[in-house]
Write a protein that holds these residues in place. Structure first.
Motif, PDB file in Angstrom:
ATOM      1  N   GLY A  28       0.814  -1.138  -0.044  1.00 47.77           N
ATOM      2  CA  GLY A  28       0.024   0.092  -0.005  1.00 47.77           C
ATOM      3  C   GLY A  28       0.720   1.213  -0.093  1.00 47.77           C
ATOM      4  O   GLY A  28       0.487   2.141  -0.717  1.00 47.77           O
ATOM      5  N   GLU A  29       1.811   1.378   0.946  1.00 45.94           N
ATOM      6  CA  GLU A  29       2.620   2.476   1.133  1.00 45.94           C
ATOM      7  C   GLU A  29       3.451   2.745  -0.492  1.00 45.94           C
ATOM      8  O   GLU A  29       3.434   3.836  -0.997  1.00 45.94           O
ATOM      9  CB  GLU A  29       3.733   2.225   1.894  1.00 45.94           C
ATOM     10  N   PHE A  60       0.824   3.712  -3.333  1.00 43.66           N
ATOM     11  CA  PHE A  60       0.260   4.891  -2.952  1.00 43.66           C
ATOM     12  C   PHE A  60       1.322   6.183  -3.102  1.00 43.66           C
ATOM     13  O   PHE A  60       0.905   7.218  -3.728  1.00 43.66           O
ATOM     14  CB  PHE A  60      -0.324   5.064  -1.568  1.00 43.66           C
ATOM     15  N   ILE A  70       3.196   9.476   3.184  1.00 43.31           N
ATOM     16  CA  ILE A  70       2.896   8.047   3.414  1.00 43.31           C
ATOM     17  C   ILE A  70       3.769   7.113   4.251  1.00 43.31           C
ATOM     18  O   ILE A  70       5.024   7.128   4.268  1.00 43.31           O
ATOM     19  CB  ILE A  70       2.686   7.342   2.039  1.00 43.31           C
ATOM     20  N   CYS A  86      -5.843   2.225  -3.734  1.00 46.44           N
ATOM     21  CA  CYS A  86      -4.929   3.304  -3.572  1.00 46.44           C
ATOM     22  C   CYS A  86      -5.552   4.498  -4.729  1.00 46.44           C
ATOM     23  O   CYS A  86      -5.445   5.722  -4.139  1.00 46.44           O
ATOM     24  CB  CYS A  86      -3.616   3.063  -3.809  1.00 46.44           C
ATOM     25  N   LEU A 128      -6.776   7.987  -3.443  1.00 46.29           N
ATOM     26  CA  LEU A 128      -6.222   9.285  -3.843  1.00 46.29           C
ATOM     27  C   LEU A 128      -7.410  10.154  -4.384  1.00 46.29           C
ATOM     28  O   LEU A 128      -7.325  11.310  -4.064  1.00 46.29           O
ATOM     29  CB  LEU A 128      -5.087   8.960  -4.823  1.00 46.29           C
TER      30      LEU A 128
END
Length: 164
Positions: free
Chosen positions: A24-25, A28, A43, A151, A155
Motif C-alpha cells: 500500500g505504501e 500509494f 505515506i 490506492c 487518492l
C-alpha cells in the motif's frame, strides 16, 4: 499553493508490515508522486506486530511490485498509539488488523479515520486484502491488484479533502 499546509498523512497497516501494508505504501507513494502531491501527502506503513521490525518488504511482494514498475522501499515497524493521532487516514488490510488498531485507542478517541483499505476499491468486490505470506505467487498478484485499486480510490478521496 501555500506552503504552510500541514501534509495529509496516510498510514497503511497489516499484521507484519512486510507484504500488504508496504505494498500500500509503495503503490500509494507512486500515485501521489505521479499526481505531483508528494509535498501535500505523506505515506507510511506499519504492522500490528513487531516481529519483522526493521526488515524490508517480503522479497516476493517486492518482486511482484517491481515487475509492475514500482520502486521498492521501506522498513517494517510496529504501529503505536501515537500513530492514531499522527495520521489523518489509517487504512488496514483486514478485520483482524482493524480490531488490533482500534485496541490501541484511548477511551473516547475518535477512530473514524481508521478504515479498511478495500473500502476504496472500485474495480474489485473485496472486504479485505488477504495475507499472501504462506501462499504462492498468485496471492501476491491479488494483493497488488487490490492495493492498486484501493490506492487509486483513496487518492481521489484525499485530493478532494486537500483541495484549496
Amino acid at each position: 499553493m501555500s506552503t504552510d499546509h500541514k501534509p495529509f498523512r496516510v498510514l497503511f497497516v497489516c499484521m507484519g508490515n512486510i507484504c500488504r501494508s508496504p505494498a500500500g505504501e509503495i503503490v500509494f507513494r507512486h500515485l501521489v508522486d505521479e499526481a505531483g502531491l508528494g509535498d501535500r501527502i505523506q505515506i507510511d506503513s506499519a504492522g500490528t506486530i513487531g516481529y519483522h521490525a526493521g526488515n524490508p518488504p517480503d522479497p516476493r511482494m517486492s518482486e511482484t511490485l517491481r515487475n509492475r514498475g514500482y520502486t521498492i522501499s521501506g522498513r517494517s515497524r510496529q504501529i503505536t498509539p501515537t500513530d492514531l493521532t499522527d495520521f489523518d487516514l489509517i487504512l488496514v488490510a483486514d478485520e483482524d488488523n482493524l480490531r488490533d488498531v482500534r485496541s490501541l485507542a484511548s477511551p473516547g478517541q475518535s477512530l473514524d479515520h481508521v478504515q479498511l483499505v478495500t473500502d476504496y476499491c472500485s474495480d474489485h468486490d473485496a472486504n479485505h486484502v488477504p495475507d499472501p505470506y504462506y501462499g504462492g505467487p498468485s496471492g501476491f498478484e491479488k494483493v497488488a491488484d487490490l492495493v492498486e485499486d484501493a490506492c487509486g480510490g483513496a487518492l481521489v478521496s484525499i485530493k478532494s479533502r486537500i483541495a484549496e
